[in-house]
Design a protein around this motif. Structure first.
Motif, PDB file in Angstrom:
ATOM      1  N   LEU A 260       0.823  -1.206   0.000  1.00  0.00           N
ATOM      2  CA  LEU A 260       0.000   0.000   0.000  1.00  0.00           C
ATOM      3  C   LEU A 260       0.859   1.258   0.000  1.00  0.00           C
ATOM      4  CD1 LEU A 260      -2.722  -1.201   2.522  1.00  0.00           C
ATOM      5  CD2 LEU A 260      -3.116  -0.672   0.101  1.00  0.00           C
ATOM      6  N   LYS A 261       1.923   1.255   0.764  1.00  0.00           N
ATOM      7  CA  LYS A 261       2.813   2.416   0.778  1.00  0.00           C
ATOM      8  C   LYS A 261       3.491   2.606  -0.577  1.00  0.00           C
ATOM      9  CE  LYS A 261       4.015   3.049   5.644  1.00  0.00           C
ATOM     10  NZ  LYS A 261       5.124   3.102   6.615  1.00  0.00           N
ATOM     11  N   ALA A 262       3.870   1.495  -1.198  1.00  0.00           N
ATOM     12  CA  ALA A 262       4.508   1.596  -2.505  1.00  0.00           C
ATOM     13  C   ALA A 262       3.538   2.149  -3.546  1.00  0.00           C
ATOM     14  CB  ALA A 262       5.030   0.224  -2.936  1.00  0.00           C
ATOM     15  N   ARG A 263       2.284   1.753  -3.454  1.00  0.00           N
ATOM     16  CA  ARG A 263       1.309   2.189  -4.454  1.00  0.00           C
ATOM     17  C   ARG A 263       0.774   3.592  -4.173  1.00  0.00           C
ATOM     18  NH1 ARG A 263      -1.565   4.734  -6.723  1.00  0.00           N
ATOM     19  NH2 ARG A 263      -3.384   4.271  -8.041  1.00  0.00           N
TER      20      ARG A 263
ATOM     21  N   ASP B   4      -6.270   0.406  17.223  1.00  0.00           N
ATOM     22  CA  ASP B   4      -5.490   1.043  16.166  1.00  0.00           C
ATOM     23  C   ASP B   4      -5.533   0.208  14.891  1.00  0.00           C
ATOM     24  OD1 ASP B   4      -4.662   3.261  17.581  1.00  0.00           O
ATOM     25  OD2 ASP B   4      -2.808   2.325  18.271  1.00  0.00           O
ATOM     26  N   PRO B   5      -5.735   0.846  13.736  1.00  0.00           N
ATOM     27  CA  PRO B   5      -5.471   0.143  12.482  1.00  0.00           C
ATOM     28  C   PRO B   5      -3.963   0.028  12.291  1.00  0.00           C
ATOM     29  CG  PRO B   5      -5.978   2.431  12.030  1.00  0.00           C
ATOM     30  CD  PRO B   5      -6.150   2.245  13.519  1.00  0.00           C
ATOM     31  N   ASP B   6      -3.540  -0.775  11.357  1.00  0.00           N
ATOM     32  CA  ASP B   6      -2.120  -0.862  11.023  1.00  0.00           C
ATOM     33  C   ASP B   6      -1.720   0.187   9.995  1.00  0.00           C
ATOM     34  OD1 ASP B   6      -1.027  -3.383  12.440  1.00  0.00           O
ATOM     35  OD2 ASP B   6      -2.943  -4.022  11.611  1.00  0.00           O
ATOM     36  N   ILE B   7      -2.673   0.630   9.189  1.00  0.00           N
ATOM     37  CA  ILE B   7      -2.422   1.644   8.172  1.00  0.00           C
ATOM     38  C   ILE B   7      -3.748   2.293   7.804  1.00  0.00           C
ATOM     39  CG2 ILE B   7      -2.655   0.006   6.244  1.00  0.00           C
ATOM     40  CD1 ILE B   7      -0.378   1.584   4.840  1.00  0.00           C
ATOM     41  N   VAL B   8      -3.707   3.569   7.462  1.00  0.00           N
ATOM     42  CA  VAL B   8      -4.881   4.293   6.967  1.00  0.00           C
ATOM     43  C   VAL B   8      -4.586   4.713   5.535  1.00  0.00           C
ATOM     44  CG1 VAL B   8      -6.447   6.245   7.275  1.00  0.00           C
ATOM     45  CG2 VAL B   8      -5.434   5.125   9.290  1.00  0.00           C
ATOM     46  N   VAL B   9      -5.499   4.385   4.631  1.00  0.00           N
ATOM     47  CA  VAL B   9      -5.330   4.713   3.210  1.00  0.00           C
ATOM     48  C   VAL B   9      -6.413   5.709   2.816  1.00  0.00           C
ATOM     49  CG1 VAL B   9      -5.108   3.832   0.862  1.00  0.00           C
ATOM     50  CG2 VAL B   9      -4.396   2.412   2.806  1.00  0.00           C
TER      51      VAL B   9
ATOM     52  N   SER C 250       1.551   7.679  13.835  1.00  0.00           N
ATOM     53  CA  SER C 250       0.777   7.447  15.060  1.00  0.00           C
ATOM     54  C   SER C 250      -0.401   8.401  15.187  1.00  0.00           C
ATOM     55  CB  SER C 250       1.682   7.555  16.291  1.00  0.00           C
ATOM     56  OG  SER C 250       2.285   8.834  16.354  1.00  0.00           O
ATOM     57  N   SER C 251      -0.234   9.652  14.765  1.00  0.00           N
ATOM     58  CA  SER C 251      -1.337  10.608  14.894  1.00  0.00           C
ATOM     59  C   SER C 251      -2.486  10.239  13.959  1.00  0.00           C
ATOM     60  CB  SER C 251      -0.850  12.026  14.598  1.00  0.00           C
ATOM     61  OG  SER C 251      -0.356  12.136  13.275  1.00  0.00           O
ATOM     62  N   VAL C 252      -2.175   9.803  12.744  1.00  0.00           N
ATOM     63  CA  VAL C 252      -3.216   9.402  11.796  1.00  0.00           C
ATOM     64  C   VAL C 252      -3.916   8.136  12.282  1.00  0.00           C
ATOM     65  CG1 VAL C 252      -3.689   8.635   9.435  1.00  0.00           C
ATOM     66  CG2 VAL C 252      -2.069  10.497   9.852  1.00  0.00           C
ATOM     67  N   LEU C 253      -3.141   7.170  12.747  1.00  0.00           N
ATOM     68  CA  LEU C 253      -3.763   5.953  13.295  1.00  0.00           C
ATOM     69  C   LEU C 253      -4.661   6.292  14.477  1.00  0.00           C
ATOM     70  CD1 LEU C 253      -0.788   3.392  13.239  1.00  0.00           C
ATOM     71  CD2 LEU C 253      -2.457   3.901  11.437  1.00  0.00           C
ATOM     72  N   GLY C 254      -4.191   7.212  15.313  1.00  0.00           N
ATOM     73  CA  GLY C 254      -4.967   7.590  16.492  1.00  0.00           C
ATOM     74  C   GLY C 254      -6.292   8.243  16.169  1.00  0.00           C
ATOM     75  N   LEU C 255      -6.334   8.975  15.058  1.00  0.00           N
ATOM     76  CA  LEU C 255      -7.578   9.631  14.647  1.00  0.00           C
ATOM     77  C   LEU C 255      -8.600   8.649  14.093  1.00  0.00           C
ATOM     78  CD1 LEU C 255      -6.143  12.830  12.903  1.00  0.00           C
ATOM     79  CD2 LEU C 255      -7.433  12.748  15.054  1.00  0.00           C
ATOM     80  N   HIS C 256      -8.169   7.439  13.789  1.00  0.00           N
ATOM     81  CA  HIS C 256      -9.067   6.454  13.180  1.00  0.00           C
ATOM     82  C   HIS C 256      -9.233   5.224  14.061  1.00  0.00           C
ATOM     83  CE1 HIS C 256      -7.776   8.963   9.782  1.00  0.00           C
ATOM     84  NE2 HIS C 256      -8.925   8.640   9.227  1.00  0.00           N
ATOM     85  N   ARG C 257      -9.027   5.363  15.340  1.00  0.00           N
ATOM     86  CA  ARG C 257      -9.097   4.207  16.230  1.00  0.00           C
ATOM     87  C   ARG C 257     -10.435   4.072  16.944  1.00  0.00           C
ATOM     88  NH1 ARG C 257      -6.852   4.834  21.682  1.00  0.00           N
ATOM     89  NH2 ARG C 257      -5.743   2.896  21.254  1.00  0.00           N
TER      90      ARG C 257
ATOM     91  N   ALA D  93      -1.055   6.770   2.057  1.00  0.00           N
ATOM     92  CA  ALA D  93      -1.107   5.584   2.911  1.00  0.00           C
ATOM     93  C   ALA D  93      -0.218   5.853   4.122  1.00  0.00           C
ATOM     94  CB  ALA D  93      -0.642   4.346   2.151  1.00  0.00           C
ATOM     95  N   SER D  94      -0.815   6.003   5.288  1.00  0.00           N
ATOM     96  CA  SER D  94      -0.064   6.471   6.459  1.00  0.00           C
ATOM     97  C   SER D  94      -0.075   5.455   7.592  1.00  0.00           C
ATOM     98  CB  SER D  94      -0.660   7.786   6.966  1.00  0.00           C
ATOM     99  OG  SER D  94       0.003   8.208   8.138  1.00  0.00           O
ATOM    100  N   THR D  95       1.102   5.306   8.199  1.00  0.00           N
ATOM    101  CA  THR D  95       1.219   4.537   9.440  1.00  0.00           C
ATOM    102  C   THR D  95       1.649   5.437  10.593  1.00  0.00           C
ATOM    103  OG1 THR D  95       3.495   3.955   8.838  1.00  0.00           O
ATOM    104  CG2 THR D  95       1.762   2.367   8.271  1.00  0.00           C
TER     105      THR D  95
END
Length: 471
Positions: free
Chosen positions: A22-25, A51-56, A34-41, A30-32
């Motif tokens: 996902l990061k390559a594409r 926590d998700p592992d990644i937010v796309v 901590s602040s982005v993960l925290g906003l989507h937990r 595609a963010s891992t």
């Protein structure tokens, strides 16, 4: 990978490889972090965060399809995310994996005033659409309170204060674009007002909470903006307020909205008024009314409603003259629970809703009121009682969760015993799964499992939501 308890049917996934792909594409989309993960937990519910592992953040339906193909290849869970305003944990990534944000799918694709139709991407918010529609004389009526995304509203089968006149999302969605678990793009419905062609896939996906496919576009039914007047009345008893609504419905009187506020909610509104808030009410259980296509106080239909109000111990209708005054009461209705939560520092709201036949409304609400009165946890009843739907909101401290869960369970089971539903508009998510078999029966839930397995054989689409775990 974040560790979570997995049911026996869930197979191990290769999250690290999926994140790398996902990061390559998608690069910065595609963010891992901590602040982005925290906003989507977590969403607006009381349920525990994960926590998700990644937010796309895809920007098109085609990019959503690419995410789903990667997720399918590596058997990684995908949790769709609209605005996080849900109240039953439907957007919480309880098994980690990918959170799929619709934030960049925010284009209004088409407005067709003559057809009274709008096509929007899933991330468009309802207030944004209505601002764009202002000069057309049309609006989209479904109003769940929060400024939710229209894709999220379709996915949860949202409703709100206008449902008594305009219906819920199922009645107002004409078609969808949906991405399946395998990454295929499917279009359902059409722009015609009705159709008898094929299976109704649109309504299969509406209310499925992202467990059968990811909604990326929505075609919506619009309505003319109606002239309206608003009023309110207090009642000597909660029973009188409920009986008024039942009589109005039984007599077939036209009404746009009718909202119930119990005495505890009225007290919270008045305490806010003492701090400079916008509205003071008599300390009585209260109904807010909106009459559409009515002339106001001298209109025969509103005169008939005023007589019904008086016959059940209600005060004379207090008319909110002018658009600004009318808007105040609907803003107060939306904001009241936020004011109540601030009154108990350290508390978090637990909101539950049920819907029952109108004939069972009094028994259900009065039973819930008695449950609240017997509890030490502050609770409030508000509701779109014109269609039999009401909400109980508790302001609980951390050590009160078991007590609130027991009350919420009694409220839900009371609704089921009345041939109602355990969730009128919040959705099932995490919190109402335990009632699914009791409400629908095992054969119906088994059929739901069959549909889920056919559309999502790897169980990657919002797993752990809606359907109860196999036991």
């Amino acid at each position: 990978m974040t560790e979570h308890a997995l049911p026996q049917t869930f197979e191990p996934s290769d999250t690290a490889s999926a994140v790398e792909a996902l990061k390559a594409r998608f690069g910065e989309a595609a963010s891992t972090g901590s602040s982005v993960l925290g906003l989507h937990r977590r969403d607006e519910s009381h349920h525990a965060p994960f926590d998700p592992d990644i937010v796309v953040f895809p920007s098109s339906t085609e990019e959503v399809a690419e995410v789903l193909r990667i997720a399918s290849r590596f058997r990684v869970p995908v949790t769709p995310w609209g605005t996080g305003s849900g109240l039953e944990g439907g957007a919480i990534p309880t098994r980690g994996g990918i959170t799929l944000s619709m934030a960049r799918l925010d284009r209004i694709l088409e407005i067709r005033p003559d057809d009274m139709i709008a096509r929007v991407e899933a991330g468009v918010r309802r207030k944004t659409l209505n601002r764009e529609l202002r000069d057309t004389g049309l609006f989209f009526p479904v109003d769940p309170g929060a400024d939710a995304s229209l894709g999220g509203m379709a996915s949860t089968g949202a409703s709100g204060t206008n449902a008594v006149r305009y219906g819920v999302m199922r009645e107002n969605v004409l078609g969808l674009t949906v991405v399946t678990a395998a990454g295929e793009i499917v279009k359902t419905g059409s722009l015609a007002r009705k159709s008898s062609s094929g299976y109704d896939l649109t309504r299969l996906f509406v209310g499925s909470e992202g467990t059968l496919g990811v909604v990326t576009e929505v075609s919506l039914r619009l309505h003319p903006i109606a002239d309206s007047v608003s009023a309110l009345a207090g009642f000597e008893t909660l029973e009188g307020a409920i009986a008024t609504v039942i009589d109005i419905k039984r007599m077939g009187l036209s009404i746009g909205r009718v909202e119930l506020l119990d005495l505890q909610t009225v007290h919270a509104i008045n305490r806010e008024h003492a701090r400079g808030g916008p509205l003071a009410l008599e300390p009585l259980p209260t109904l807010f009314f909106e009459f559409q296509h009515a002339l106001g106080e001298s209109d025969p239909s509103t005169e008939a409603i005023a007589e019904i109000v008086a016959s059940h111990g209600g005060t004379p209708l207090r008319w909110m003259r002018g658009a600004d005054a009318a808007q105040v009461i609907w803003d107060v209705r939306r904001d009241a629970m936020g004011w109540a939560e601030r009154e108990r520092p350290g508390s978090r709201s637990w909101s539950t809703d049920t819907c029952v036949p109108i004939s069972a409304l009094a028994e259900s609400i009065l039973g819930a009121s008695a449950d609240i009165a017997a509890s030490s946890v502050p609770g409030y009843i508000i509701g779109h009682v014109g269609d039999g739907n009401f909400h109980c909101i508790f302001m609980m401290l951390p050590d009160e969760e078991d007590e609130v869960h027991a009350i919420a369970e009694r409220i839900a089971r009371r609704a089921l015993q009345a041939s109602g539903t355990a969730t009128g508009e919040h959705g099932v998510g995490i919190g109402k799964r335990e009632f699914l078999i009791e409400e629908h029966g095992l054969p119906a839930v088994t059929l739901m499992r069959t549909l889920k397995a056919a559309l999502d054989p790897l169980d990657i689409l919002n797993p752990g939501k809606v359907l109860p775990d196999l036991v």
